[in-house]
Scaffold this motif. Structure first.
Motif, PDB file in Angstrom:
ATOM      1  N   GLN A 179      50.901  54.939  42.641  1.00  0.00           N
ATOM      2  CA  GLN A 179      51.463  53.652  43.037  1.00  0.00           C
ATOM      3  C   GLN A 179      50.883  53.242  44.384  1.00  0.00           C
ATOM      4  N   HIS A 180      50.358  52.029  44.434  1.00  0.00           N
ATOM      5  CA  HIS A 180      49.782  51.489  45.665  1.00  0.00           C
ATOM      6  C   HIS A 180      50.814  50.612  46.360  1.00  0.00           C
ATOM      7  N   HIS A 181      51.080  50.932  47.601  1.00  0.00           N
ATOM      8  CA  HIS A 181      52.009  50.160  48.431  1.00  0.00           C
ATOM      9  C   HIS A 181      51.124  49.394  49.422  1.00  0.00           C
ATOM     10  N   SER A 195      45.472  49.769  51.190  1.00  0.00           N
ATOM     11  CA  SER A 195      46.915  49.895  50.993  1.00  0.00           C
ATOM     12  C   SER A 195      47.481  50.666  52.183  1.00  0.00           C
ATOM     13  N   VAL A 220      49.704  55.130  49.422  1.00  0.00           N
ATOM     14  CA  VAL A 220      49.496  55.355  47.997  1.00  0.00           C
ATOM     15  C   VAL A 220      50.248  56.638  47.649  1.00  0.00           C
ATOM     16  N   SER A 221      51.121  56.554  46.643  1.00  0.00           N
ATOM     17  CA  SER A 221      51.849  57.749  46.232  1.00  0.00           C
ATOM     18  C   SER A 221      51.336  58.206  44.872  1.00  0.00           C
ATOM     19  N   ARG A 224      44.037  47.148  43.981  1.00  0.00           N
ATOM     20  CA  ARG A 224      44.714  48.435  44.164  1.00  0.00           C
ATOM     21  C   ARG A 224      43.883  49.309  45.096  1.00  0.00           C
TER      22      ARG A 224
END
Length: 131
Positions: free
Chosen positions: A2-4, A17, A20-21, A100
């Motif tokens: 997941q890109h924050h 980002s 990134v998790s 992303r």
């Protein structure tokens, strides 16, 4: 993964980002420099060509474990001259998904291992499986 890109309350992001998790195995790629497969310097005085070669080298390392640039979660970029920043960003966007992008750090350094090197990039990638 997941890109924050820009969590609420964080400053604007320019091609990266903020976080990134991901879960699972990861690949650490050593700092790549602008040398081709035969060890020749690419783009002696051309920051864009040097950056392009560095990203090609990162792609080779990723391919060795069945990964792609889309799996990169973090880049650490070392530039010897901040006037190369625009060229770096332009080339980076040829290789990363700009919707992303990975997390990123960029540092200006006084020099790299070879005086003609203008850029070096380390990468961390989330990999699907260990070969």
């Amino acid at each position: 993964m997941q890109h924050h890109i820009r969590p609420e309350g964080s400053p604007p992001a320019n091609g990266y980002s903020h976080a990134v998790s991901f879960a699972g195995p990861m690949l650490m790629i050593s700092g790549q420099v602008p040398l081709d497969a035969e060890g020749r310097l690419v783009g002696y005085d051309d920051a864009a060509e040097q950056t392009r070669q560095v990203f090609r080298n990162i792609e080779v390392a990723l391919e060795a474990v069945g990964s792609t640039m889309g799996d990169v979660v973090k880049l650490t970029v070392f530039l010897t001259n901040m006037s190369d920043l625009a060229a770096f960003r332009e080339v980076r966007d040829e290789f990363v998904d700009t919707q992303r992008p990975p997390a990123s750090s960029l540092v200006q350094v006084s020099g790299l291992v070879h005086p003609a090197f203008r850029v070096e990039i380390e990468a961390i990638a989330a990999i699907r499986s260990i070969p």
